[in-house]
Design an enzyme around this catalytic site. Structure first.
Site, mmCIF file in Angstrom:
data_model
loop_
_atom_site.group_PDB
_atom_site.id
_atom_site.type_symbol
_atom_site.label_atom_id
_atom_site.label_comp_id
_atom_site.label_asym_id
_atom_site.label_seq_id
_atom_site.Cartn_x
_atom_site.Cartn_y
_atom_site.Cartn_z
ATOM 1 N N TRP A 181 23.303 5.574 2.536
ATOM 2 C CA TRP A 181 22.122 4.965 1.918
ATOM 3 C C TRP A 181 21.691 3.809 2.812
ATOM 4 O O TRP A 181 22.520 2.992 3.207
ATOM 5 C CB TRP A 181 22.416 4.430 0.512
ATOM 6 C CG TRP A 181 21.273 3.598 0.014
ATOM 7 C CD1 TRP A 181 20.053 4.043 -0.404
ATOM 8 C CD2 TRP A 181 21.211 2.163 -0.039
ATOM 9 N NE1 TRP A 181 19.243 2.976 -0.729
ATOM 10 C CE2 TRP A 181 19.929 1.817 -0.516
ATOM 11 C CE3 TRP A 181 22.112 1.136 0.271
ATOM 12 C CZ2 TRP A 181 19.521 0.489 -0.688
ATOM 13 C CZ3 TRP A 181 21.711 -0.184 0.097
ATOM 14 C CH2 TRP A 181 20.434 -0.492 -0.390
ATOM 15 N N GLU A 222 21.383 9.429 0.102
ATOM 16 C CA GLU A 222 20.915 8.876 -1.179
ATOM 17 C C GLU A 222 19.509 8.307 -1.036
ATOM 18 O O GLU A 222 19.250 7.480 -0.172
ATOM 19 C CB GLU A 222 21.889 7.771 -1.619
ATOM 20 C CG GLU A 222 21.502 7.082 -2.923
ATOM 21 C CD GLU A 222 22.491 5.970 -3.308
ATOM 22 O OE1 GLU A 222 23.367 5.616 -2.488
ATOM 23 O OE2 GLU A 222 22.368 5.443 -4.428
ATOM 24 N N LYS A 224 15.881 6.410 -2.618
ATOM 25 C CA LYS A 224 15.588 5.287 -3.514
ATOM 26 C C LYS A 224 14.090 5.085 -3.569
ATOM 27 O O LYS A 224 13.399 5.246 -2.563
ATOM 28 C CB LYS A 224 16.282 4.027 -3.000
ATOM 29 C CG LYS A 224 16.249 2.883 -3.989
ATOM 30 C CD LYS A 224 17.192 1.766 -3.580
ATOM 31 C CE LYS A 224 17.136 0.631 -4.594
ATOM 32 N NZ LYS A 224 18.061 -0.445 -4.282
ATOM 33 N N ASP A 255 21.022 8.831 -7.347
ATOM 34 C CA ASP A 255 21.443 7.667 -8.123
ATOM 35 C C ASP A 255 20.425 7.548 -9.245
ATOM 36 O O ASP A 255 19.224 7.437 -8.983
ATOM 37 C CB ASP A 255 21.442 6.440 -7.196
ATOM 38 C CG ASP A 255 21.830 5.152 -7.891
ATOM 39 O OD1 ASP A 255 21.294 4.881 -8.982
ATOM 40 O OD2 ASP A 255 22.642 4.388 -7.335
ATOM 41 N N HIS A 258 17.432 5.152 -9.280
ATOM 42 C CA HIS A 258 16.520 5.150 -8.144
ATOM 43 C C HIS A 258 15.232 5.942 -8.334
ATOM 44 O O HIS A 258 14.671 6.459 -7.378
ATOM 45 C CB HIS A 258 17.241 5.675 -6.897
ATOM 46 C CG HIS A 258 18.258 4.718 -6.368
ATOM 47 N ND1 HIS A 258 18.926 4.900 -5.189
ATOM 48 C CD2 HIS A 258 18.716 3.549 -6.865
ATOM 49 C CE1 HIS A 258 19.752 3.904 -4.988
ATOM 50 N NE2 HIS A 258 19.653 3.070 -5.999
ATOM 51 N N HIS A 282 25.360 9.130 -8.249
ATOM 52 C CA HIS A 282 25.752 7.762 -8.558
ATOM 53 C C HIS A 282 25.304 7.525 -9.981
ATOM 54 O O HIS A 282 24.110 7.516 -10.270
ATOM 55 C CB HIS A 282 25.029 6.760 -7.647
ATOM 56 C CG HIS A 282 25.772 6.475 -6.391
ATOM 57 N ND1 HIS A 282 25.296 5.612 -5.429
ATOM 58 C CD2 HIS A 282 26.984 6.912 -5.945
ATOM 59 C CE1 HIS A 282 26.178 5.544 -4.442
ATOM 60 N NE2 HIS A 282 27.196 6.315 -4.723
ATOM 61 N N ASP A 290 16.000 -3.371 -12.549
ATOM 62 C CA ASP A 290 17.353 -3.389 -12.006
ATOM 63 C C ASP A 290 17.997 -2.020 -12.177
ATOM 64 O O ASP A 290 17.990 -1.451 -13.273
ATOM 65 C CB ASP A 290 18.212 -4.444 -12.707
ATOM 66 C CG ASP A 290 19.618 -4.427 -12.136
ATOM 67 O OD1 ASP A 290 19.741 -4.532 -10.907
ATOM 68 O OD2 ASP A 290 20.587 -4.248 -12.887
ATOM 69 N N ASP A 292 21.174 -1.262 -11.692
ATOM 70 C CA ASP A 292 22.642 -1.287 -11.644
ATOM 71 C C ASP A 292 23.343 -1.965 -12.807
ATOM 72 O O ASP A 292 24.208 -2.809 -12.600
ATOM 73 C CB ASP A 292 23.086 -1.953 -10.335
ATOM 74 C CG ASP A 292 22.550 -1.225 -9.113
ATOM 75 O OD1 ASP A 292 22.956 -0.084 -8.897
ATOM 76 O OD2 ASP A 292 21.713 -1.796 -8.386
ATOM 77 N N ASP A 321 28.155 3.653 -9.822
ATOM 78 C CA ASP A 321 27.567 2.660 -8.912
ATOM 79 C C ASP A 321 26.754 1.645 -9.710
ATOM 80 O O ASP A 321 25.609 1.917 -10.074
ATOM 81 C CB ASP A 321 26.668 3.345 -7.875
ATOM 82 C CG ASP A 321 25.979 2.326 -6.970
ATOM 83 O OD1 ASP A 321 26.474 1.183 -6.863
ATOM 84 O OD2 ASP A 321 24.933 2.661 -6.369
HETATM 85 C C1 RNT Z 1 21.618 0.861 -3.568
HETATM 86 C C2 RNT Z 1 22.373 2.144 -3.676
HETATM 87 C C3 RNT Z 1 23.724 2.150 -3.044
HETATM 88 C C4 RNT Z 1 24.478 0.872 -3.303
HETATM 89 C C5 RNT Z 1 25.915 0.886 -2.866
HETATM 90 C C6 RNT Z 1 26.517 -0.468 -2.826
HETATM 91 O O1 RNT Z 1 20.490 0.826 -4.314
HETATM 92 O O2 RNT Z 1 22.470 2.530 -4.999
HETATM 93 O O3 RNT Z 1 24.412 3.256 -3.447
HETATM 94 O O4 RNT Z 1 24.450 0.518 -4.658
HETATM 95 O O5 RNT Z 1 26.005 1.547 -1.675
HETATM 96 ZN ZN ZN Z 2 23.724 4.210 -5.485
#
Ligand code: RNT
Ligand code: ZN
Length: 412
Positions: A181, A222, A224, A255, A258, A282, A290, A292, A321
């Site tokens: 990523w 990955e 985003k 993810d 994303h 992820h 956000d 995460d 993640d």
């Molecule tokens: C970032 C991605 C990635 C990170 C990690 C730390 O938006 O999700 O995967 O969170 O690599």
């Molecule tokens: Zn991620």
């Protein structure tokens, strides 16, 4: 009759075998992201976290050394049932005295402490090159930079990481998922959207030109949609990544933080698995901007788990993640990982063949009724049984808070 035995009967009535569900839910490997323990700091540089990702909060007790992070992981893992892998970032290299190396020069031996840790616990290791929090990130760009020196540095980093991934697979005897990523993007409207993407593709091709054993190392990409401070354009968009992985025959990584807020990864899994052998995920919980937050046992996590189970549990590489620095970090790990495992169990406790049949016969009324009935079926009792068999206590707040008092608050 015990609560589990009663639950077993109720599920039998629905056409579901709880024994099989418990076995399969516990056996599915979930890759544990090491970076929840120290707010994505790592051990290889003093740079602040960059790349459009952020941790907020300053809860006491974050891990500062490999020893602390390993001890915290052990505490968290003792409270999480089922098969786990360890997910590392390159920034977590553990250097011996006088043996530091920059990201373009890291070697397998810089991860031997982690290999020992994983092997002793029977865990496989997954890996991530770290394309952020480093002075060679120039103007927010890495593999897509117009500066050849920058591109070369990060391409070399990717190659080093591929070598380290092979080492992990060899040492642990389990496949290694290597996820790429990059944060590259622009805050405001770019004039050239193609150039950076072309350079990114070329850099990736260069990294992948190094021969590696594709049955043991699975390279993923990955995508985003945007990052903080990179709101207008990201080089590794969904379309870029989907097309890149399909043409190069590597593995897509999604993810679920994303995408646009009304898009769901649960709906994407079936399409991805129609055209790819494998899919990497992820799992996180996006909240507004956000991506995460700690994973909870919520609707989308459950729907993702259903789609994983329906399309082949063994075809999906599941990883967590997220990073929350505002609560006890151990509990953040435990709650998120338990939520994923519980969602898998919940999905395995559905009579999916029968539900599919109802759909194909257009008996949507009955499908809706059954879906609602399943929501209040005694999942909790089966979950408790899974915990018991795995030797994991159901209560964990006290254990986590005790560790906080005895270990974490003393880290000052
Ligand atoms: C970032 C991605 C990635 C990170 C990690 C730390 O938006 O999700 O995967 O969170 O690599
Ligand atoms: Zn991620």
């Amino acid at each position: 009759m015990s609560r589990y035995e009663e639950a077993k009967k109720i599920y039998e009535g629905l056409g579901v075998d709880t024994e099989e569900a418990i076995k399969r839910a516990a056996a599915a490997p979930v890759s544990v992201h090491c970076w929840q323990g120290d707010d994505v700091t790592g051990f290889d540089s003093r740079e602040a976290l960059s790349g459009g990702i952020q941790t907020t909060g300053n809860y006491p007790g974050k891990a500062r050394t490999p020893e602390e992070l390993m001890a915290d992981l052990d505490t968290a893992m003792s409270l999480v049932p089922g098969k786990k892998k360890l997910n590392l970032h390159a920034s977590y290299a553990v250097f011996g005295d006088g043996d530091r190396a920059d990201r373009d020069a890291i070697k397998p031996r810089h991860f031997d402490a982690w290999v020992d840790f994983a092997v002793k616990r029977g865990m496989g290791i997954d890996f991530n090159p770290t394309f952020f929090s480093h002075p060679m990130v120039k103007d927010g760009l890495t593999l897509s930079s117009p500066d050849e020196k920058v591109r070369r540095f990060w391409t070399e980093h990717g190659k080093r990481c591929l070598e380290i991934s092979s080492y992990f697979a060899e040492k642990t005897g389990q496949p290694c998922v290597m996820n790429i990523w990059i944060p590259d993007g622009y805050k405001d409207i770019p004039a050239d959207r193609t150039g950076p993407r072309k350079r990114f593709a070329q850099s990736l091709d260069e990294i992948l030109s190094v021969p590696y054993d594709k049955s043991r190392v699975f390279v993923c990409l990955e995508s985003k949609v945007f990052g903080i401070g990179l709101e207008s354009y990201t080089v590794g968009s969904a379309e870029f990544c989907t097309n890149y992985v399909n043409t190069r025959k590597i593995t897509p990584m999604m993810d679920n933080g994303h995408y646009h807020p009304t898009e769901t990864v649960s709906d994407k899994i079936s399409s991805m698995l129609l055209f790819n052998d494998r899919l990497a995920l992820h799992i996180t919980r996006p909240v507004r901007w956000d991506s995460d937050h700690v994973v909870l046992f919520d609707d989308e996590t459950r729907e993702i788990a259903r789609e994983i189970v329906r399309n082949g549990l063994e075809r999906v590489f599941i990883a967590t993640d997220y990073f929350d620095a505002s609560i006890n970090r151990i509990s953040a790990w435990v709650t998120g990982l338990r939520s994923v495992r519980k969602a898998l169990l919940c999905a395995l406790l559905e009579p999916s063949a029968r539900m599919k049949e109802l759909q194909d016969e257009n008996r949507m009324t009955e499908l809706m009724i059954l879906g609602e009935e399943l929501k209040t079926a005694p999942l909790g009792d089966v979950w408790e049984e899974l915990l018991r068999r795995e030797g994991v206590p159901s209560e964990y707040a006290d254990r986590v808070l005790e560790y906080e008092r005895e270990v974490l608050v003393k880290r000052v």
